[in-house]
Design a protein around this motif. Structure first.
Motif, PDB file in Angstrom:
ATOM      1  N   GLY A 291       2.072   7.044   3.656  1.00  0.00           N
ATOM      2  CA  GLY A 291       1.004   7.992   3.404  1.00  0.00           C
ATOM      3  C   GLY A 291       0.357   7.797   2.050  1.00  0.00           C
ATOM      4  N   TYR A 292       0.958   6.966   1.209  1.00  0.00           N
ATOM      5  CA  TYR A 292       0.358   6.646  -0.086  1.00  0.00           C
ATOM      6  C   TYR A 292      -0.866   5.758   0.098  1.00  0.00           C
ATOM      7  CZ  TYR A 292       4.538   8.148  -2.729  1.00  0.00           C
ATOM      8  OH  TYR A 292       5.577   8.862  -3.294  1.00  0.00           O
ATOM      9  N   PRO A 293      -1.924   5.967  -0.698  1.00  0.00           N
ATOM     10  CA  PRO A 293      -3.053   5.037  -0.703  1.00  0.00           C
ATOM     11  C   PRO A 293      -2.688   3.764  -1.452  1.00  0.00           C
ATOM     12  CG  PRO A 293      -3.411   6.762  -2.303  1.00  0.00           C
ATOM     13  CD  PRO A 293      -2.154   7.122  -1.572  1.00  0.00           C
ATOM     14  N   ARG A 294      -3.537   2.760  -1.340  1.00  0.00           N
ATOM     15  CA  ARG A 294      -3.215   1.445  -1.891  1.00  0.00           C
ATOM     16  C   ARG A 294      -2.993   1.469  -3.402  1.00  0.00           C
ATOM     17  NH1 ARG A 294      -2.413  -3.618  -0.635  1.00  0.00           N
ATOM     18  NH2 ARG A 294      -2.508  -3.015   1.559  1.00  0.00           N
ATOM     19  N   GLU A 295      -3.773   2.243  -4.134  1.00  0.00           N
ATOM     20  CA  GLU A 295      -3.605   2.197  -5.584  1.00  0.00           C
ATOM     21  C   GLU A 295      -2.248   2.743  -6.018  1.00  0.00           C
ATOM     22  OE1 GLU A 295      -6.004   5.106  -8.018  1.00  0.00           O
ATOM     23  OE2 GLU A 295      -7.109   5.270  -6.139  1.00  0.00           O
ATOM     24  N   VAL A 296      -1.648   3.631  -5.232  1.00  0.00           N
ATOM     25  CA  VAL A 296      -0.280   4.069  -5.515  1.00  0.00           C
ATOM     26  C   VAL A 296       0.719   3.009  -5.079  1.00  0.00           C
ATOM     27  CG1 VAL A 296       1.484   5.806  -4.992  1.00  0.00           C
ATOM     28  CG2 VAL A 296      -0.880   6.508  -5.403  1.00  0.00           C
ATOM     29  N   MET A 297       0.501   2.429  -3.904  1.00  0.00           N
ATOM     30  CA  MET A 297       1.409   1.396  -3.409  1.00  0.00           C
ATOM     31  C   MET A 297       1.434   0.179  -4.328  1.00  0.00           C
ATOM     32  SD  MET A 297       3.041   2.515  -0.836  1.00  0.00           S
ATOM     33  CE  MET A 297       3.734   1.010  -0.161  1.00  0.00           C
ATOM     34  N   GLU A 298       0.341  -0.110  -4.993  1.00  0.00           N
ATOM     35  CA  GLU A 298       0.316  -1.244  -5.916  1.00  0.00           C
ATOM     36  C   GLU A 298       1.183  -1.006  -7.144  1.00  0.00           C
ATOM     37  OE1 GLU A 298      -3.858  -1.936  -6.492  1.00  0.00           O
ATOM     38  OE2 GLU A 298      -4.024  -3.161  -4.681  1.00  0.00           O
ATOM     39  N   VAL A 299       1.564   0.246  -7.363  1.00  0.00           N
ATOM     40  CA  VAL A 299       2.557   0.568  -8.387  1.00  0.00           C
ATOM     41  C   VAL A 299       3.966   0.549  -7.789  1.00  0.00           C
ATOM     42  CG1 VAL A 299       3.343   2.316 -10.029  1.00  0.00           C
ATOM     43  CG2 VAL A 299       0.899   1.959  -9.672  1.00  0.00           C
ATOM     44  N   LEU A 300       4.110   1.143  -6.600  1.00  0.00           N
ATOM     45  CA  LEU A 300       5.427   1.277  -5.978  1.00  0.00           C
ATOM     46  C   LEU A 300       5.997  -0.053  -5.505  1.00  0.00           C
ATOM     47  CD1 LEU A 300       7.769   2.927  -4.849  1.00  0.00           C
ATOM     48  CD2 LEU A 300       6.363   3.463  -2.844  1.00  0.00           C
ATOM     49  N   VAL A 301       5.171  -0.895  -4.903  1.00  0.00           N
ATOM     50  CA  VAL A 301       5.681  -2.136  -4.301  1.00  0.00           C
ATOM     51  C   VAL A 301       6.387  -3.026  -5.322  1.00  0.00           C
ATOM     52  CG1 VAL A 301       4.988  -4.303  -3.206  1.00  0.00           C
ATOM     53  CG2 VAL A 301       4.148  -2.129  -2.301  1.00  0.00           C
ATOM     54  N   PRO A 302       5.784  -3.341  -6.474  1.00  0.00           N
ATOM     55  CA  PRO A 302       6.517  -4.173  -7.439  1.00  0.00           C
ATOM     56  C   PRO A 302       7.719  -3.459  -8.051  1.00  0.00           C
ATOM     57  CG  PRO A 302       4.387  -3.503  -8.336  1.00  0.00           C
ATOM     58  CD  PRO A 302       4.380  -3.131  -6.894  1.00  0.00           C
ATOM     59  N   ALA A 303       7.637  -2.129  -8.184  1.00  0.00           N
ATOM     60  CA  ALA A 303       8.785  -1.388  -8.709  1.00  0.00           C
ATOM     61  C   ALA A 303       9.971  -1.478  -7.746  1.00  0.00           C
ATOM     62  CB  ALA A 303       8.401   0.071  -8.954  1.00  0.00           C
ATOM     63  N   ALA A 304       9.703  -1.359  -6.439  1.00  0.00           N
ATOM     64  CA  ALA A 304      10.768  -1.494  -5.444  1.00  0.00           C
ATOM     65  C   ALA A 304      11.272  -2.930  -5.364  1.00  0.00           C
ATOM     66  CB  ALA A 304      10.264  -1.031  -4.078  1.00  0.00           C
ATOM     67  N   ALA A 305      10.366  -3.893  -5.524  1.00  0.00           N
ATOM     68  CA  ALA A 305      10.756  -5.307  -5.489  1.00  0.00           C
ATOM     69  C   ALA A 305      11.757  -5.624  -6.601  1.00  0.00           C
ATOM     70  CB  ALA A 305       9.526  -6.197  -5.597  1.00  0.00           C
ATOM     71  N   ALA A 306      11.610  -4.948  -7.736  1.00  0.00           N
ATOM     72  CA  ALA A 306      12.545  -5.164  -8.844  1.00  0.00           C
ATOM     73  C   ALA A 306      13.965  -4.753  -8.467  1.00  0.00           C
ATOM     74  CB  ALA A 306      12.081  -4.401 -10.075  1.00  0.00           C
ATOM     75  N   TYR A 307      14.087  -3.860  -7.483  1.00  0.00           N
ATOM     76  CA  TYR A 307      15.392  -3.454  -6.962  1.00  0.00           C
ATOM     77  C   TYR A 307      15.818  -4.302  -5.759  1.00  0.00           C
ATOM     78  CZ  TYR A 307      15.192   0.881  -9.734  1.00  0.00           C
ATOM     79  OH  TYR A 307      15.141   1.812 -10.748  1.00  0.00           O
ATOM     80  N   GLY A 308      14.958  -5.239  -5.344  1.00  0.00           N
ATOM     81  CA  GLY A 308      15.304  -6.129  -4.247  1.00  0.00           C
ATOM     82  C   GLY A 308      14.667  -5.822  -2.919  1.00  0.00           C
ATOM     83  N   TYR A 309      13.851  -4.759  -2.838  1.00  0.00           N
ATOM     84  CA  TYR A 309      13.205  -4.418  -1.565  1.00  0.00           C
ATOM     85  C   TYR A 309      11.839  -5.081  -1.478  1.00  0.00           C
ATOM     86  CZ  TYR A 309      11.097  -1.860   2.285  1.00  0.00           C
ATOM     87  OH  TYR A 309      10.464  -1.543   3.463  1.00  0.00           O
ATOM     88  N   LYS A 310      11.710  -6.008  -0.533  1.00  0.00           N
ATOM     89  CA  LYS A 310      10.465  -6.754  -0.356  1.00  0.00           C
ATOM     90  C   LYS A 310      10.162  -6.875   1.143  1.00  0.00           C
ATOM     91  CE  LYS A 310      11.420  -9.525  -4.501  1.00  0.00           C
ATOM     92  NZ  LYS A 310      11.627 -10.902  -5.044  1.00  0.00           N
ATOM     93  N   PRO A 311       9.497  -5.877   1.723  1.00  0.00           N
ATOM     94  CA  PRO A 311       9.163  -5.973   3.148  1.00  0.00           C
ATOM     95  C   PRO A 311       8.190  -7.109   3.403  1.00  0.00           C
ATOM     96  CG  PRO A 311       7.980  -4.163   2.131  1.00  0.00           C
ATOM     97  CD  PRO A 311       8.949  -4.665   1.097  1.00  0.00           C
ATOM     98  N   ASP A 312       8.100  -7.518   4.650  1.00  0.00           N
ATOM     99  CA  ASP A 312       7.225  -8.645   4.995  1.00  0.00           C
ATOM    100  C   ASP A 312       5.751  -8.279   4.915  1.00  0.00           C
ATOM    101  OD1 ASP A 312       9.309 -10.590   5.632  1.00  0.00           O
ATOM    102  OD2 ASP A 312       9.762  -9.267   7.309  1.00  0.00           O
ATOM    103  N   CYS A 313       5.418  -7.007   5.055  1.00  0.00           N
ATOM    104  CA  CYS A 313       4.043  -6.561   4.845  1.00  0.00           C
ATOM    105  C   CYS A 313       4.055  -5.066   4.602  1.00  0.00           C
ATOM    106  CB  CYS A 313       3.133  -6.914   6.018  1.00  0.00           C
ATOM    107  SG  CYS A 313       3.378  -5.927   7.495  1.00  0.00           S
ATOM    108  N   TYR A 314       2.961  -4.558   4.070  1.00  0.00           N
ATOM    109  CA  TYR A 314       2.819  -3.110   3.937  1.00  0.00           C
ATOM    110  C   TYR A 314       1.371  -2.724   4.166  1.00  0.00           C
ATOM    111  CZ  TYR A 314       1.135  -3.805  -0.927  1.00  0.00           C
ATOM    112  OH  TYR A 314       0.439  -4.188  -2.047  1.00  0.00           O
ATOM    113  N   VAL A 315       1.193  -1.567   4.802  1.00  0.00           N
ATOM    114  CA  VAL A 315      -0.129  -1.041   5.127  1.00  0.00           C
ATOM    115  C   VAL A 315      -0.222   0.355   4.520  1.00  0.00           C
ATOM    116  CG1 VAL A 315      -1.734  -0.420   6.968  1.00  0.00           C
ATOM    117  CG2 VAL A 315      -0.175  -2.365   7.271  1.00  0.00           C
TER     118      VAL A 315
END
Length: 271
Positions: free
Chosen positions: A128-152
């Motif tokens: 439910g987050y818009p892209r500008e929020v996800m662009e903050v969350l995605v790399p933050a989660a990746a730092a913990y090892g979570y890297k899904p194959d895609c996100y919408v």
């Protein structure tokens, strides 16, 4: 799993993979209403439309009988689109500042997701987050090892977001999935479960780690056994009534459910 027919999991973010209790968005809705219009909403009210795109979420909050009544009393009219815009524009920077603080994966989830990826199951995601929020969350989660194959994201598509099927189906396109019924939509909210059903997927609701209960892990552990059972029962009922094919406590417990779904697919069953 042998003879794997499941092609992908389509995962929600807050309350499903990261942010135990789906705390980040809920607290910011309360803060945004207060900051924009000096208007009070409760955490329980803020959770009611959770899972929808954030502009739609604010609009839905304005239509809640309790919120609408107080809004009419304070302003003399129903919430307007211009006021929704103002709350949304207040919400966005607050949410971007907060979301990385809640990017840590929910306990015991990452080993399960890594195991599924090693079995060839793809990990899609939507929020439910818009892209500008996800662009903050995605790399933050990746730092913990979570890297899904895609996100919408909720604002990626022209069609409105949940409970419509569009974000889940965009995952199908981006991941190159052959059949929607070989996908499993996993979510902690009613709109997210309805999204999966509308997309023709199997759906798994998460009762404890997200919006359906709405506590942090520390708050949950501080509750008595009776309090925990009451909250769990209410969450299971809510997600079941939304149409979830299965309801479990946490994504960390999903492997037996996927085995059951795989067995049903082999037997020719469809969601």
């Amino acid at each position: 799993m042998q003879n794997i027919l499941i092609e992908a999991l389509i995962l929600d973010w807050a309350g499903t993979v990261v942010d135990y209790g789906s705390v980040a968005p809920t607290s910011i809705f309360v803060e945004a209403f207060k900051k924009a219009y000096n208007f009070e909403i409760s955490m329980d009210e803020a959770r009611v439309p959770m899972g929808m795109g954030k502009w739609d979420h604010i609009r839905a909050l304005g239509k809640l009988p309790s919120v609408r009544g107080r809004w009419l009393e304070q302003f003399g009219h129903a919430m307007t689109n211009e006021q929704i815009d103002e709350i949304y524009n207040t919400f966005m920077p607050l949410q971007k500042a907060k979301v990385a603080e809640r990017a840590q994966p929910i306990p015991d989830v990452m080993p399960v997701l890594n195991s599924l990826k090693n079995q060839g199951i793809k990990l899609g995601s939507c929020s439910g987050y818009p892209r500008e929020v996800m662009e903050v969350l995605v790399p933050a989660a990746a730092a913990y090892g979570y890297k899904p194959d895609c996100y919408v994201c909720s604002d990626d598509l022209a069609a409105r977001s949940r409970p419509g099927p569009w974000m889940a189906l965009q995952n199908v396109i981006e991941l190159g999935i052959k059949s929607v019924f070989n996908c499993v939509k996993v979510d902690d909210s009613t709109p997210g479960i309805e999204e999966g059903i509308n997309a023709g997927m199997w759906t798994v609701g998460l009762a404890l780690t997200g919006n359906a209960v709405g506590t942090t892990q520390e708050e949950w552990q501080a509750l008595s056994g009776n309090e925990q059972q009451a909250l769990r029962s209410k969450a299971v009922e809510e997600l079941t009534c939304a149409g979830a094919h299965f309801v479990i406590d946490s994504l960390a417990m999903i492997e037996p459910v996927l085995q059951e779904i795989n067995n049903r697919l082999i037997a020719g069953e469809r969601p």
